[in-house]
Design an enzyme around this catalytic site. Structure first.
Site, PDB file in Angstrom:
ATOM      1  N   ARG A  86     -59.634  -5.558 -45.489  1.00 22.90           N
ATOM      2  CA  ARG A  86     -61.031  -6.439 -44.810  1.00 22.90           C
ATOM      3  C   ARG A  86     -62.111  -5.186 -44.516  1.00 22.90           C
ATOM      4  O   ARG A  86     -61.726  -3.625 -42.901  1.00 22.90           O
ATOM      5  CB  ARG A  86     -60.529  -6.824 -43.292  1.00 22.90           C
ATOM      6  CG  ARG A  86     -61.429  -6.810 -42.306  1.00 22.90           C
ATOM      7  CD  ARG A  86     -60.749  -8.326 -41.190  1.00 22.90           C
ATOM      8  NE  ARG A  86     -61.051  -7.980 -40.445  1.00 22.90           N
ATOM      9  CZ  ARG A  86     -61.469  -7.915 -38.883  1.00 22.90           C
ATOM     10  NH1 ARG A  86     -60.361  -6.528 -38.289  1.00 22.90           N
ATOM     11  NH2 ARG A  86     -62.324  -8.534 -38.077  1.00 22.90           N
ATOM     12  N   HIS A 130     -69.417  -6.203 -36.441  1.00 21.55           N
ATOM     13  CA  HIS A 130     -68.290  -5.469 -35.804  1.00 21.55           C
ATOM     14  C   HIS A 130     -68.911  -4.856 -34.958  1.00 21.55           C
ATOM     15  O   HIS A 130     -69.136  -3.568 -35.277  1.00 21.55           O
ATOM     16  CB  HIS A 130     -67.132  -4.902 -36.860  1.00 21.55           C
ATOM     17  CG  HIS A 130     -65.852  -4.752 -36.782  1.00 21.55           C
ATOM     18  ND1 HIS A 130     -64.789  -4.894 -36.441  1.00 21.55           N
ATOM     19  CD2 HIS A 130     -65.943  -4.026 -35.318  1.00 21.55           C
ATOM     20  CE1 HIS A 130     -64.048  -4.454 -35.855  1.00 21.55           C
ATOM     21  NE2 HIS A 130     -64.081  -4.130 -35.178  1.00 21.55           N
ATOM     22  N   GLU A 175     -64.017  -9.705 -32.742  1.00 26.84           N
ATOM     23  CA  GLU A 175     -63.651  -9.701 -31.115  1.00 26.84           C
ATOM     24  C   GLU A 175     -65.065 -10.487 -30.738  1.00 26.84           C
ATOM     25  O   GLU A 175     -65.089  -9.394 -29.801  1.00 26.84           O
ATOM     26  CB  GLU A 175     -62.872  -8.831 -31.312  1.00 26.84           C
ATOM     27  CG  GLU A 175     -61.845  -8.053 -31.532  1.00 26.84           C
ATOM     28  CD  GLU A 175     -61.145  -6.922 -31.606  1.00 26.84           C
ATOM     29  OE1 GLU A 175     -61.490  -5.688 -30.432  1.00 26.84           O
ATOM     30  OE2 GLU A 175     -60.042  -6.603 -32.060  1.00 26.84           O
ATOM     31  N   ASN A 302     -56.349 -10.734 -33.745  1.00 25.69           N
ATOM     32  CA  ASN A 302     -55.654  -9.833 -33.387  1.00 25.69           C
ATOM     33  C   ASN A 302     -54.551  -9.596 -32.548  1.00 25.69           C
ATOM     34  O   ASN A 302     -55.850  -9.855 -31.435  1.00 25.69           O
ATOM     35  CB  ASN A 302     -57.077  -8.650 -33.031  1.00 25.69           C
ATOM     36  CG  ASN A 302     -58.353  -8.475 -34.106  1.00 25.69           C
ATOM     37  OD1 ASN A 302     -58.133  -9.638 -35.726  1.00 25.69           O
ATOM     38  ND2 ASN A 302     -59.597  -8.028 -34.465  1.00 25.69           N
ATOM     39  N   TYR A 304     -52.598  -6.681 -30.378  1.00 29.81           N
ATOM     40  CA  TYR A 304     -51.914  -5.168 -29.921  1.00 29.81           C
ATOM     41  C   TYR A 304     -50.971  -5.390 -28.932  1.00 29.81           C
ATOM     42  O   TYR A 304     -50.155  -4.389 -29.071  1.00 29.81           O
ATOM     43  CB  TYR A 304     -53.185  -3.967 -29.407  1.00 29.81           C
ATOM     44  CG  TYR A 304     -54.035  -3.402 -31.124  1.00 29.81           C
ATOM     45  CD1 TYR A 304     -53.870  -2.866 -31.486  1.00 29.81           C
ATOM     46  CD2 TYR A 304     -55.332  -4.961 -31.337  1.00 29.81           C
ATOM     47  CE1 TYR A 304     -55.215  -2.572 -32.622  1.00 29.81           C
ATOM     48  CE2 TYR A 304     -56.210  -4.508 -31.963  1.00 29.81           C
ATOM     49  CZ  TYR A 304     -56.199  -3.230 -32.350  1.00 29.81           C
ATOM     50  OH  TYR A 304     -57.190  -3.360 -33.978  1.00 29.81           O
ATOM     51  N   GLU A 379     -55.699  -7.957 -37.238  1.00 30.62           N
ATOM     52  CA  GLU A 379     -55.855  -6.287 -37.001  1.00 30.62           C
ATOM     53  C   GLU A 379     -54.930  -6.579 -36.559  1.00 30.62           C
ATOM     54  O   GLU A 379     -53.695  -7.188 -35.097  1.00 30.62           O
ATOM     55  CB  GLU A 379     -56.701  -5.774 -36.117  1.00 30.62           C
ATOM     56  CG  GLU A 379     -58.455  -5.708 -36.832  1.00 30.62           C
ATOM     57  CD  GLU A 379     -58.871  -5.079 -35.806  1.00 30.62           C
ATOM     58  OE1 GLU A 379     -58.971  -4.975 -34.364  1.00 30.62           O
ATOM     59  OE2 GLU A 379     -60.650  -6.029 -35.690  1.00 30.62           O
TER      60      GLU A 379
HETATM   61  O1  IFM Z   1     -60.888  -0.104 -33.004  1.00 29.84           O
HETATM   62  C1  IFM Z   1     -61.196  -1.309 -32.574  1.00 29.84           C
HETATM   63  C2  IFM Z   1     -61.776  -2.574 -33.518  1.00 29.84           C
HETATM   64  O2  IFM Z   1     -62.704  -1.899 -34.040  1.00 29.84           O
HETATM   65  C3  IFM Z   1     -61.385  -3.252 -32.879  1.00 29.84           C
HETATM   66  N1  IFM Z   1     -59.929  -4.018 -32.881  1.00 29.84           N
HETATM   67  C4  IFM Z   1     -59.388  -3.664 -31.674  1.00 29.84           C
HETATM   68  C5  IFM Z   1     -59.383  -1.711 -32.420  1.00 29.84           C
HETATM   69  C6  IFM Z   1     -58.454  -0.864 -31.403  1.00 29.84           C
HETATM   70  O3  IFM Z   1     -58.785  -0.706 -30.700  1.00 29.84           O
END
Ligand code: IFM
Length: 485
Positions: A86, A130, A175, A302, A304, A379
C-alpha cells in the site's frame, strides 16, 4: 485449551487463503526528491520548513530517497514476501499546482512502481491522498474550500486513466480525521491552522472529495478494482460518571462524522447539534450526501491504540493529551467539556498504549454497525527506539522484539475477529521502513526495515523476519520472548 480472552500472546493461528498480507507507506514519508521531475510544493513542504512545526526541523526533502531507490525497495518487498504493498501517490507530483495537465514524469514514477510490484507478484494498493495537498490549493483555502474536492476528482481521473488498468485496490483518502482536525483544528499537521469551524468544513469537503473521486475512477478504470477509504477509528472508553456522554461526543466527531455520510448517507444528528455553536454546516449542499455515499468494496481500518475520555469537572486543569502533538489548537471542535485520560501501559515510543483487544473490539463493532461491509486493516504497527547492531562478522541487525510482540498480539486480535465471522480481507503493517513521522520528524521509527538516515542503507529488523515467516506459513509464528510483558 481455551485461549485466555485477555491474552493475545498466541501463536500457531492460521489465516485463510486469500487473506492479504502487506505493508504500507506514504509518499511524503519515504520518497524524498521533493523538487525533482516537476513535483510542486505541498503543504507538508511548507509546514516542515516553518520553524517549530516539526521535530528537529526535519523535512521530507530526502526522506528514505525511495524515489531514487525504487528498484531496490521493490526487491526488498519481494525478499520480505509481501503479498501486497500500500503506497500513496503524491498529488503535487501529478499536478504541481493541484490543477491542470498531468506531469508525465510524475505519472511515470508510479507507473514503474505498479509495474515493478506486478512483476514481483505483489498486489498494488494505491492511496490517492495521504496528506500532501498541493500548496497552491491551500493558498486558495485548501480543504475548507469545496473547490478542492472538485480538483481532487480531476486528479483522481488523471491517475485512474494512467494506472486504472493495473491497480487492484484504490483508497481515496488516508485518515481524513487527521487531514481535517489536525490540519485545520489543532495545528499539529499541515497546514497548521487552528480553527474548529474550518476543521468541520474540511471534514465535509474531504468526504465529498472521496465520493467524487470514486465516481471519476469508476468511469475511467479498465480493470475491476476494489474501492476503499481508510479511516483511523478511535476506539473509545469512558471513565467516570459522564464517561458515556464523553464517548458519544468524541465518537461523533472522530468516527461517525465519516462513517455517517460514507456508509449511511447522512451526518449524525448529534454531531450537528454538538457543533452548532461552531458551525451551521451550510457547506453541506443539496446532493452532496448522495455523492459521498458510494458503495465501498472495502473499508480501510487503521488501528494503533485506544482513547479514554471523561467529562471535565471544570475545576481541575483539563487534561487534553489525546495522543497527538499539542500545538495550541483543539482537534475536537465543540467538545471542550471532554478530557482525555491517561491510559494503562505498556506504551510505544509514541506514548500510545498497547491494547490489541481494542482492535478485536473495533472489528466486531464495525461488523455489527455495518453488516456486509468487508474490512481491511490498512495500518497497524508501532514505533520503538530501535538500535542497529553490527556483529563482528559485519552482519547488521535490529533486535526489535517489542515490535514483533506488538504485531503478534494484533495479528492474534485480527484472527479472533475472523473466527467471530468478521469479513476481514487483509492486514498491512505500518510501516515497510522507518520514515518521516510527520510532526515528529525522523525521531520515531515505525519500520519493520531500519533506515540509516546517514547512509540510507536498509536493514530488515527481526520483526520483518518474523513477518516474512508469518506470510510464508500463513500461521502466526511463536516468539521466544514476551517483550511487552
Ligand atoms: O505515520 C502515520 C501514517 O502516515 C498515518 N497513520 C498513522 C501513522 C503513525 O503515526
Amino acid at each position: 485449551m481455551t485461549p485466555n480472552r485477555d491474552d493475545y500472546r498466541e501463536s500457531g493461528l492460521t489465516f485463510p487463503a486469500g487473506f492479504l498480507f502487506g505493508s504500507a507507506t506514504a509518499a511524503y514519508q519515504i520518497e524524498g526528491a521533493a523538487t525533482e521531475d516537476g513535483r510542486g510544493p505541498s503543504i507538508w513542504d511548507t509546514f516542515s520548513r516553518t520553524p517549530g512545526k516539526v521535530w528537529n526541523g526535519d523535512t521530507g526533502d530526502v526522506a528514505d530517497d525511495h524515489y531514487h531507490r525504487l528498484e531496490a525497495d521493490l526487491d526488498l518487498m519481494s525478499e520480505l514476501g509481501l503479498e501486497a504493498y500500500r503506497f500513496s501517490i503524491a498529488w503535487p507530483r501529478i499536478q504541481p499546482t493541484g490543477r491542470g495537465p498531468a506531469n508525465p514524469k510524475g505519472l511515470d514514477f508510479y507507473s514503474r512502481l505498479v509495474d515493478g510490484l506486478l512483476a514481483r507478484g505483489i498486489t498494488p494498493v494505491a492511496t490517492l491522498y495521504h496528506w500532501d495537498l498541493p500548496q497552491a490549493l491551500e493558498d486558495e483555502g485548501g480543504w475548507t474550500d469545496r473547490r478542492t474536492a472538485y480538483a481532487f476528482a480531476d486528479y483522481a481521473r488523471i491517475v485512474g486513466e494512467a494506472l486504472g488498468d493495473r491497480v487492484a485496490v484504490w483508497t481515496t483518502l488516508n485518515e481524513p480525521w487527521c487531514s481535517a482536525y489536525l490540519g485545520y483544528g489543532s495545528g499539529a499537521h499541515a497546514p497548521g491552522r487552528t480553527d474548529g469551524a474550518a476543521a468541520l468544513a474540511a471534514v465535509h469537503h474531504l468526504n465529498l472529495a472521496h465520493g467524487l473521486a470514486v465516481q471519476e475512477l469508476r468511469q475511467v478504470v479498465t480493470n475491476a478494482p476494489q474501492y476503499a477509504i481508510t479511516l483511523n477509528f478511535h476506539v473509545l472508553r469512558g471513565a467516570g460518571d459522564g464517561g458515556e456522554e464523553a464517548v458519544r461526543r468524541i465518537d461523533a466527531l472522530a468516527n461517525r462524522a465519516f462513517t455517517g455520510p460514507l456508509l449511511r448517507g447522512e451526518y449524525p444528528a448529534d454531531l450537528l447539534k454538538d457543533t452548532a455553536g461552531v458551525t451551521d454546516w451550510s457547506f453541506v449542499h443539496e446532493g452532496d450526501l448522495a455523492v459521498i455515499h458510494q458503495p465501498l468494496d472495502l473499508l480501510g481500518v487503521n488501528y494503533y491504540s485506544t482513547t479514554t475520555v471523561r467529562l471535565w469537572d471544570g475545576a481541575s486543569p483539563r487534561q487534553s493529551n489525546d495522543g497527538h502533538k499539542d500545538m495550541g489548537g483543539s482537534p475536537w471542535p465543540g467538545a471542550d467539556q471532554v478530557e482525555f485520560v491517561e491510559q494503562a501501559g505498556p506504551y510505544t515510543d509514541m506514548g500510545w498504549n498497547i491494547d490489541p483487544g481494542g482492535l478485536e473490539e473495533l472489528l466486531l463493532h464495525l461488523r455489527a454497525e455495518f453488516p456486509g461491509q468487508a474490512l481491511i486493516i490498512t495500518e497497524n504497527g508501532a514505533a520503538f527506539p530501535d538500535e542497529l547492531t553490527v556483529e563482528a562478522d559485519g552482519t547488521r541487525a535490529v533486535h526489535d522484539a517489542q515490535r514483533a510482540d506488538y504485531l503478534r498480539r494484533h495479528f492474534v486480535a485480527a484472527h479472533r475477529a475472523l473466527q467471530s465471522g468478521v469479513d476481514l480481507r487483509g492486514y498491512f503493517v505500518w510501516s515497510l521502513m522507518d520514515n518521516f513521522e510527520w510532526g515528529y520528524g525522523y525521531s520515531k521509527r515505525f519500520g519493520i526495515v531500519h533506515v540509516d538516515y546517514d547512509t540510507l542503507r536498509r536493514t530488515p529488523k527481526d520483526s520483518a523476519h518474523w513477518y516474512r515467516d508469518l506470510i510464508t506459513g500463513r500461521t502466526i509464528p511463536a516468539l521466544s520472548v514476551d517483550s511487552l510483558g
